[in-house]
Design a protein around this motif. Sequence first.
Motif, PDB file in Angstrom:
ATOM      1  N   ALA A 189       0.838  -1.202   0.000  1.00 41.72           N
ATOM      2  CA  ALA A 189       0.000   0.000   0.000  1.00 41.72           C
ATOM      3  C   ALA A 189       0.870   1.247   0.000  1.00 41.72           C
ATOM      4  O   ALA A 189       0.638   2.189  -0.760  1.00 41.72           O
ATOM      5  CB  ALA A 189      -0.918   0.007   1.214  1.00 41.72           C
ATOM      6  N   GLU A 239       2.373   2.170  -3.172  1.00 45.44           N
ATOM      7  CA  GLU A 239       1.429   2.731  -4.122  1.00 45.44           C
ATOM      8  C   GLU A 239       1.150   4.203  -3.806  1.00 45.44           C
ATOM      9  O   GLU A 239       1.093   5.035  -4.700  1.00 45.44           O
ATOM     10  CB  GLU A 239       0.129   1.936  -4.079  1.00 45.44           C
ATOM     11  CG  GLU A 239      -0.676   2.060  -5.339  1.00 45.44           C
ATOM     12  CD  GLU A 239      -1.896   1.163  -5.299  1.00 45.44           C
ATOM     13  OE1 GLU A 239      -2.993   1.696  -5.418  1.00 45.44           O
ATOM     14  OE2 GLU A 239      -1.748  -0.057  -5.121  1.00 45.44           O
ATOM     15  N   ASN A 240       0.936   4.500  -2.539  1.00 47.65           N
ATOM     16  CA  ASN A 240       0.673   5.879  -2.147  1.00 47.65           C
ATOM     17  C   ASN A 240       1.066   6.080  -0.690  1.00 47.65           C
ATOM     18  O   ASN A 240       0.333   5.710   0.221  1.00 47.65           O
ATOM     19  CB  ASN A 240      -0.806   6.208  -2.350  1.00 47.65           C
ATOM     20  CG  ASN A 240      -1.085   7.691  -2.220  1.00 47.65           C
ATOM     21  OD1 ASN A 240      -0.448   8.379  -1.421  1.00 47.65           O
ATOM     22  ND2 ASN A 240      -2.019   8.185  -2.999  1.00 47.65           N
ATOM     23  N   ARG A 267       1.349   8.739   1.196  1.00 51.69           N
ATOM     24  CA  ARG A 267       0.556   9.626   2.034  1.00 51.69           C
ATOM     25  C   ARG A 267      -0.754   8.960   2.461  1.00 51.69           C
ATOM     26  O   ARG A 267      -1.144   9.031   3.625  1.00 51.69           O
ATOM     27  CB  ARG A 267       0.257  10.935   1.306  1.00 51.69           C
ATOM     28  CG  ARG A 267      -0.696  11.803   2.098  1.00 51.69           C
ATOM     29  CD  ARG A 267      -0.985  13.098   1.416  1.00 51.69           C
ATOM     30  NE  ARG A 267       0.073  14.058   1.700  1.00 51.69           N
ATOM     31  CZ  ARG A 267      -0.072  15.366   1.519  1.00 51.69           C
ATOM     32  NH1 ARG A 267      -1.200  15.844   1.038  1.00 51.69           N
ATOM     33  NH2 ARG A 267       0.903  16.193   1.806  1.00 51.69           N
ATOM     34  N   ALA A 268      -1.400   8.286   1.512  1.00 54.99           N
ATOM     35  CA  ALA A 268      -2.653   7.609   1.856  1.00 54.99           C
ATOM     36  C   ALA A 268      -2.388   6.538   2.910  1.00 54.99           C
ATOM     37  O   ALA A 268      -3.171   6.366   3.843  1.00 54.99           O
ATOM     38  CB  ALA A 268      -3.281   6.995   0.614  1.00 54.99           C
ATOM     39  N   ALA A 269      -1.258   5.829   2.773  1.00 53.28           N
ATOM     40  CA  ALA A 269      -0.931   4.795   3.752  1.00 53.28           C
ATOM     41  C   ALA A 269      -0.760   5.414   5.131  1.00 53.28           C
ATOM     42  O   ALA A 269      -1.214   4.880   6.138  1.00 53.28           O
ATOM     43  CB  ALA A 269       0.347   4.071   3.330  1.00 53.28           C
ATOM     44  N   PRO A 290      -9.907  10.432   2.670  1.00 54.17           N
ATOM     45  CA  PRO A 290      -9.394  11.610   1.969  1.00 54.17           C
ATOM     46  C   PRO A 290     -10.118  11.936   0.664  1.00 54.17           C
ATOM     47  O   PRO A 290     -10.780  11.084   0.082  1.00 54.17           O
ATOM     48  CB  PRO A 290      -7.940  11.247   1.697  1.00 54.17           C
ATOM     49  CG  PRO A 290      -7.919   9.773   1.653  1.00 54.17           C
ATOM     50  CD  PRO A 290      -8.995   9.284   2.563  1.00 54.17           C
ATOM     51  N   LEU A 328      -8.245   7.941  -2.705  1.00 52.21           N
ATOM     52  CA  LEU A 328      -6.931   7.368  -2.411  1.00 52.21           C
ATOM     53  C   LEU A 328      -7.000   5.926  -1.920  1.00 52.21           C
ATOM     54  O   LEU A 328      -6.341   5.562  -0.958  1.00 52.21           O
ATOM     55  CB  LEU A 328      -6.168   8.215  -1.378  1.00 52.21           C
ATOM     56  CG  LEU A 328      -5.993   9.687  -1.696  1.00 52.21           C
ATOM     57  CD1 LEU A 328      -5.035  10.323  -0.692  1.00 52.21           C
ATOM     58  CD2 LEU A 328      -5.445   9.901  -3.100  1.00 52.21           C
ATOM     59  N   PHE A 330      -6.130   1.931  -2.486  1.00 54.73           N
ATOM     60  CA  PHE A 330      -4.940   1.310  -3.063  1.00 54.73           C
ATOM     61  C   PHE A 330      -5.370   0.414  -4.213  1.00 54.73           C
ATOM     62  O   PHE A 330      -5.859  -0.694  -4.006  1.00 54.73           O
ATOM     63  CB  PHE A 330      -4.176   0.539  -1.989  1.00 54.73           C
ATOM     64  CG  PHE A 330      -3.799   1.403  -0.826  1.00 54.73           C
ATOM     65  CD1 PHE A 330      -2.848   2.403  -0.972  1.00 54.73           C
ATOM     66  CD2 PHE A 330      -4.418   1.262   0.402  1.00 54.73           C
ATOM     67  CE1 PHE A 330      -2.509   3.227   0.084  1.00 54.73           C
ATOM     68  CE2 PHE A 330      -4.084   2.078   1.466  1.00 54.73           C
ATOM     69  CZ  PHE A 330      -3.126   3.072   1.302  1.00 54.73           C
ATOM     70  N   ARG A 370      -3.929  -1.342  -6.523  1.00 51.35           N
ATOM     71  CA  ARG A 370      -3.311  -2.638  -6.835  1.00 51.35           C
ATOM     72  C   ARG A 370      -3.531  -3.658  -5.727  1.00 51.35           C
ATOM     73  O   ARG A 370      -3.034  -4.775  -5.798  1.00 51.35           O
ATOM     74  CB  ARG A 370      -1.807  -2.459  -7.079  1.00 51.35           C
ATOM     75  CG  ARG A 370      -1.512  -1.661  -8.346  1.00 51.35           C
ATOM     76  CD  ARG A 370      -0.042  -1.333  -8.451  1.00 51.35           C
ATOM     77  NE  ARG A 370       0.743  -2.490  -8.833  1.00 51.35           N
ATOM     78  CZ  ARG A 370       1.205  -2.693 -10.072  1.00 51.35           C
ATOM     79  NH1 ARG A 370       0.977  -1.817 -11.007  1.00 51.35           N
ATOM     80  NH2 ARG A 370       1.923  -3.749 -10.352  1.00 51.35           N
ATOM     81  N   LEU A 371      -4.266  -3.254  -4.694  1.00 51.44           N
ATOM     82  CA  LEU A 371      -4.599  -4.191  -3.620  1.00 51.44           C
ATOM     83  C   LEU A 371      -6.055  -4.610  -3.760  1.00 51.44           C
ATOM     84  O   LEU A 371      -6.861  -3.875  -4.332  1.00 51.44           O
ATOM     85  CB  LEU A 371      -4.385  -3.519  -2.259  1.00 51.44           C
ATOM     86  CG  LEU A 371      -3.004  -3.647  -1.623  1.00 51.44           C
ATOM     87  CD1 LEU A 371      -1.927  -3.132  -2.552  1.00 51.44           C
ATOM     88  CD2 LEU A 371      -2.948  -2.918  -0.310  1.00 51.44           C
ATOM     89  N   LEU A 394      -6.184  -2.844   5.780  1.00 51.25           N
ATOM     90  CA  LEU A 394      -5.298  -1.727   6.117  1.00 51.25           C
ATOM     91  C   LEU A 394      -6.015  -0.702   6.976  1.00 51.25           C
ATOM     92  O   LEU A 394      -5.393  -0.035   7.791  1.00 51.25           O
ATOM     93  CB  LEU A 394      -4.777  -1.070   4.845  1.00 51.25           C
ATOM     94  CG  LEU A 394      -3.713  -1.903   4.163  1.00 51.25           C
ATOM     95  CD1 LEU A 394      -3.333  -1.279   2.840  1.00 51.25           C
ATOM     96  CD2 LEU A 394      -2.489  -2.010   5.056  1.00 51.25           C
ATOM     97  N   ARG A 425     -13.122   1.538   4.503  1.00 47.58           N
ATOM     98  CA  ARG A 425     -11.758   1.432   5.016  1.00 47.58           C
ATOM     99  C   ARG A 425     -11.570   2.334   6.234  1.00 47.58           C
ATOM    100  O   ARG A 425     -10.977   1.935   7.238  1.00 47.58           O
ATOM    101  CB  ARG A 425     -10.773   1.821   3.900  1.00 47.58           C
ATOM    102  CG  ARG A 425      -9.328   1.634   4.240  1.00 47.58           C
ATOM    103  CD  ARG A 425      -8.437   2.055   3.091  1.00 47.58           C
ATOM    104  NE  ARG A 425      -8.622   3.457   2.725  1.00 47.58           N
ATOM    105  CZ  ARG A 425      -7.945   4.085   1.768  1.00 47.58           C
ATOM    106  NH1 ARG A 425      -7.050   3.418   1.068  1.00 47.58           N
ATOM    107  NH2 ARG A 425      -8.171   5.354   1.503  1.00 47.58           N
TER     108      ARG A 425
END
Lengths: 299, 234
Positions: free
Chosen positions: A174, A177-178, A180-182, B82, B86, B88, B90-91, B99, B147
């Motif tokens: 994750a 990929e991003n 900031r989002a993580a 957000p 945003l 993910f 590819r997940l 997550l 999420r």
Amino acid sequence: MYSGSYIAQQFVNGLNLGSIYALIAIGLTMVYGLLRLINFAHGDLMMLGAYIGLFIVTNAFLPLGAAVVLPMLAIGLVGVLVERIAYRPLRGAPEVAMLMTSLAVSWIIQNGMIMSVTAQPRSFRLPPGVNQLHQMGGVSFSTIDILSLALAVGLMALLTLFVRYTRIGIAMRAASENLRAAHLMGIHINQVIAVAFLIGSALAAVAGVLWAGKYGTVEPFMGFLPGLKAFVAAVIGGIGVIPGAVLGGYLLGFAEILFVGFLPPELSGYRDAFVFALLLIVLLIRPNGILGASNEDRA
Amino acid sequence: MLQLDDLHVYYGNIQALDGVSLCVEEGELAAIVGSNGAGKTTTLMTISGVVWPKQGRVLVDGEDVTRLAPHKLVARGIAHCPEGRLIFGRLSVAENLTLGSYNRRDGRQIRADAERVYELFPRLLERRKQMAGTLSGGEQQMLAIGRALMSKPRLLMLDEPSLGLAPLLVERIFEVIDELHRQGVTILLVEQNAYQALRVADRAYVLETGRVRLSGPAAELIDNPEIQTAYLGG
């Protein structure tokens, strides 16, 4: 033309070289995915790993397995320290600042080794048992070839399971990929980055030991070219994507062996030129690498 | 439970927030409305610790949490869904939800909450093994909300959840927000769609160039002539 056994032999050689490139490329691609950093010091960690392996092999008071495990542990920690000391303070700075820092780290490690152990190449001699040659249908390989391959494939399989199923592995995908989002999801970014450096550096150390076992010598600059080629492998496979690094590593390994094995002898000395030409061709066709994300889904 | 105290935020030399103060009470649905560039997203980013204020404080339950890293705010029960979702891509859908619960250790409760999210958004259950990037815009927004819910938030912050969605989906999203509110989730909603936001909110703040221009009960603001001309199209 070429006999079947000759081709099979080249295949075995390509598999071996490819494993080493793949092991190095994994660390490069993980770090790039998270930080957009081309870590020039990565090849030097591989070299350090080879030296630790050399120390263990020559002072053979430890079992051979220790020549793999101890470099992994030690270099894994070195990688984490390098990130903590040199790269983390530059997080958020322009990417070029971190790039230059990684070049500096690379030179510091190389020169540190020259000062402490001299630039003199040292021979890396394996215990006689593992160098034993086996013949099978005209293809010859040594015990160490098989051990190396099994080790490399085993480690990559473990890494795949880790990245696929563990909490921190999913977080790592994750974050690459991003970032900031993580972070917004509550993922402790520094922890994820540290784990990436730990794993990547440990795998580079294994690659270093395998490389030394394959070519029989160790010297302070030995990490440069494999590091560069592993980077090429990562880019060919699609940088930032771990399976891409593995695929690119094997492709590059095979390509290199093919160039040496099948080009006329007067051209095989230029194999590195062919390797980089291959990179150019792949990038012309697939600018993001074979398994790379297309630009649209890069946030 | 959340209080912002005179926040001043700069991006380089550009001032984004110029003394924003507001509060959200337990169980309340508060909305921040305002036009593009008014500082709505910056306000949420400051609460989350992504952007640090030059001056002012963020208080959660009276405790100063200004300048804490984002993951520490999530651990305190502040979830941020957000702008732009945003997720993910590819997940898988299920991995995205996992997550959301990254900071939790209560395995059984996490599974129960995942069930709840799937109940709220049955489409996500159908597609839980699919890569999130292949979902439609509306489904991605649902995933983003789901999420955020997976962190078991005490305060759920939603940034433009209706942005770029077809009218029917906008309706659905606001239904869900209303439903969560009725279940007792404290919500801070940022919206350009002022009418919809004011309709579901208890309290609202109107932001204009980094300042709170107006505030009060949403039911009163919706009838305010000034708001009607500026944000509700007449």
